[in-house]
Design an enzyme around this catalytic site. Sequence first.
Site, PDB file in Angstrom:
ATOM      1  N   LYS A  10     -32.499 -16.199  21.793  1.00 28.45           N
ATOM      2  CA  LYS A  10     -32.298 -17.476  22.467  1.00 28.45           C
ATOM      3  C   LYS A  10     -33.404 -18.465  22.066  1.00 28.45           C
ATOM      4  O   LYS A  10     -33.536 -18.767  20.911  1.00 28.45           O
ATOM      5  CB  LYS A  10     -32.228 -17.233  23.973  1.00 28.45           C
ATOM      6  CG  LYS A  10     -31.316 -16.046  24.368  1.00 28.45           C
ATOM      7  CD  LYS A  10     -29.854 -16.245  24.027  1.00 28.45           C
ATOM      8  CE  LYS A  10     -29.024 -14.968  24.110  1.00 28.45           C
ATOM      9  NZ  LYS A  10     -29.111 -14.197  25.332  1.00 28.45           N
ATOM     10  N   ASP A  48     -37.313 -10.972  33.287  1.00 25.29           N
ATOM     11  CA  ASP A  48     -36.615 -11.452  32.094  1.00 25.29           C
ATOM     12  C   ASP A  48     -36.907 -12.953  32.020  1.00 25.29           C
ATOM     13  O   ASP A  48     -36.400 -13.736  32.816  1.00 25.29           O
ATOM     14  CB  ASP A  48     -35.115 -11.165  32.209  1.00 25.29           C
ATOM     15  CG  ASP A  48     -34.336 -11.574  30.960  1.00 25.29           C
ATOM     16  OD1 ASP A  48     -34.806 -12.469  30.236  1.00 25.29           O
ATOM     17  OD2 ASP A  48     -33.249 -11.013  30.716  1.00 25.29           O
ATOM     18  N   ARG A  74     -39.875   2.380  11.532  1.00 26.86           N
ATOM     19  CA  ARG A  74     -39.469   2.555  12.937  1.00 26.86           C
ATOM     20  C   ARG A  74     -40.705   2.664  13.845  1.00 26.86           C
ATOM     21  O   ARG A  74     -40.668   2.335  15.031  1.00 26.86           O
ATOM     22  CB  ARG A  74     -38.550   3.781  13.123  1.00 26.86           C
ATOM     23  CG  ARG A  74     -38.191   4.037  14.579  1.00 26.86           C
ATOM     24  CD  ARG A  74     -36.951   4.897  14.778  1.00 26.86           C
ATOM     25  NE  ARG A  74     -36.911   6.058  13.918  1.00 26.86           N
ATOM     26  CZ  ARG A  74     -37.654   7.160  14.081  1.00 26.86           C
ATOM     27  NH1 ARG A  74     -38.498   7.250  15.085  1.00 26.86           N
ATOM     28  NH2 ARG A  74     -37.547   8.162  13.238  1.00 26.86           N
ATOM     29  N   TYR A 106     -28.599 -10.889  33.615  1.00 20.49           N
ATOM     30  CA  TYR A 106     -27.756 -10.900  32.419  1.00 20.49           C
ATOM     31  C   TYR A 106     -26.758  -9.732  32.509  1.00 20.49           C
ATOM     32  O   TYR A 106     -27.164  -8.588  32.746  1.00 20.49           O
ATOM     33  CB  TYR A 106     -28.659 -10.781  31.194  1.00 20.49           C
ATOM     34  CG  TYR A 106     -27.916 -10.855  29.897  1.00 20.49           C
ATOM     35  CD1 TYR A 106     -27.363 -12.052  29.472  1.00 20.49           C
ATOM     36  CD2 TYR A 106     -27.749  -9.733  29.110  1.00 20.49           C
ATOM     37  CE1 TYR A 106     -26.671 -12.126  28.277  1.00 20.49           C
ATOM     38  CE2 TYR A 106     -27.047  -9.794  27.914  1.00 20.49           C
ATOM     39  CZ  TYR A 106     -26.513 -11.000  27.511  1.00 20.49           C
ATOM     40  OH  TYR A 106     -25.817 -11.068  26.334  1.00 20.49           O
TER      41      TYR A 106
HETATM   42  C1  LIG Z   1     -28.914 -12.891  25.801  1.00 19.12           C
HETATM   43  C2  LIG Z   1     -29.720 -12.382  26.925  1.00 19.12           C
HETATM   44  C3  LIG Z   1     -30.114 -11.031  26.996  1.00 19.12           C
HETATM   45  C4  LIG Z   1     -29.696 -10.010  25.949  1.00 19.12           C
HETATM   46  O1  LIG Z   1     -30.177 -10.300  24.685  1.00 19.12           O
HETATM   47  P1  LIG Z   1     -29.442  -9.863  23.317  1.00 19.12           P
HETATM   48  O2  LIG Z   1     -30.377 -10.357  22.285  1.00 19.12           O
HETATM   49  O3  LIG Z   1     -28.102 -10.518  23.301  1.00 19.12           O
HETATM   50  O4  LIG Z   1     -29.294  -8.376  23.342  1.00 19.12           O
HETATM   51  C5  LIG Z   1     -30.911 -10.642  28.053  1.00 19.12           C
HETATM   52  N1  LIG Z   1     -31.284 -11.518  29.020  1.00 19.12           N
HETATM   53  C6  LIG Z   1     -30.901 -12.810  28.992  1.00 19.12           C
HETATM   54  C7  LIG Z   1     -31.334 -13.728  30.086  1.00 19.12           C
HETATM   55  C8  LIG Z   1     -30.108 -13.286  27.957  1.00 19.12           C
HETATM   56  O5  LIG Z   1     -29.731 -14.568  27.945  1.00 19.12           O
END
Ligand SMILES: *Cc1c(COP(=O)(O)O)cnc(C)c1O
Length: 395
Positions: free
Chosen positions: A210, A185, A60, A113
């Site tokens: 992603k 982000d 962790r 998101y």
């Molecule tokens: C999917 C996504 C998230 C969250 O990510 P997870 O891995 O599903 O927790 C945050 N920001 C964007 C732009 C996303 O597409």
Amino acid sequence: MKEKNKRNLETEIIHVGYHPDPIAHSVSPPIYQTSTFAFESAEQGAALFAGKEKGFIYTRLGNPTILALEEALAFLEKGSAALATATGMAAVSTIYLTFLEKDSHMIGTSALYGPSRNIIETEFARFGVSSDFIDTSDLNRIQKLIRKNTRLLFIESPANPTMAITDIKACAELAKANNLILVVDNTFASPVLQNPLELGAKIVIHSLTKFINGHSDVVGGVIISSTPELHQRLQKVLRMHGGTMDPHQAWLVLRGLRTLNLRIEKAQGNAEKLASWLESHPKVAWVNYPGLESHPQYDLMKKQMKGPGSMISFGLKGGYEAGLKFINNVKLCTLAVSLGGIETLIQHPASMTHASVPKKEKDEAGITDDLIRLSVGCEAYEDLMADLEQALSLC
Ligand SMILES: *Cc1c(COP(=O)(O)O)cnc(C)c1O
């Protein structure tokens, strides 16, 4: 490090973060599937805990496989250091837990998101955190909303699913002048197409789920900080609340990362052609793609991104009903949420992800009933076009 900086991104992405290990010389990084690490002596354990010696204690708190991924991502985003997290949302919530306090305020992109916004409005609101979610491509609106207690400016660019682009450099200047932390982000662009820290942002996050992992087979997240001070504050909180990554997960993401550049190139090439084709299709009402000259921020995209990426949204002349019919008739494109994988995914937010979102919020975020979102993958362009064409012919 000097010699490294001279290399091209496509070279770095294949090698950064790992050199064949000194014990077995394995070319692929070992998966240190262990929860804990043996101390040589009580004294060494004490030195590790005190931070006087470098090494590993407990997964962790840190693990060599996870560290390899973190070093690669910090390098690619041109940051000081990175923290891998269990999911993208663990990255987001770690930032909130670190920088928001009772009675503080944050400003975010309205199309952030969904859960990144909802956790503030429903959960952090319980602790007295207030927020404004707005169209952050309008800098005057941001300026007007900044208060004494505003701590964070949290933007997403390109935004989901509207593909609206926010001027990162201008936001960074605004944040600096008002003593706020600018978080970007960068999931939709990936570090191959956009590096927000170079434009003045303080922190970048990604959902590794992603583009970076890219194979729709693992979830994960990362926080990349511009300074050691920010990194240390975030690391302390992450280690305590426990949203850390697992070593096997880190190994999978690192494997996916090695082909990020190739995947982006292929998917972006497909997306550029599909967007132009869709724009001229008689059944299509509009197309939002930052690579089209018709995109309202096409010039800004060229200024702050190396390419427009592979996310497209478009609307059908037949509205909600046509949208539903269209996504029910595609055969090659997979009907699923998520994005950035090698396979093309398609979704209709009004009937799927945003079905329960109040109309006012959908309008503010630009999510219309006819909007279809396409995450273009690495298939042959002709096959993707043929699939969309046959589904459109039925609408
Ligand atoms: C999917 C996504 C998230 C969250 O990510 P997870 O891995 O599903 O927790 C945050 N920001 C964007 C732009 C996303 O597409």
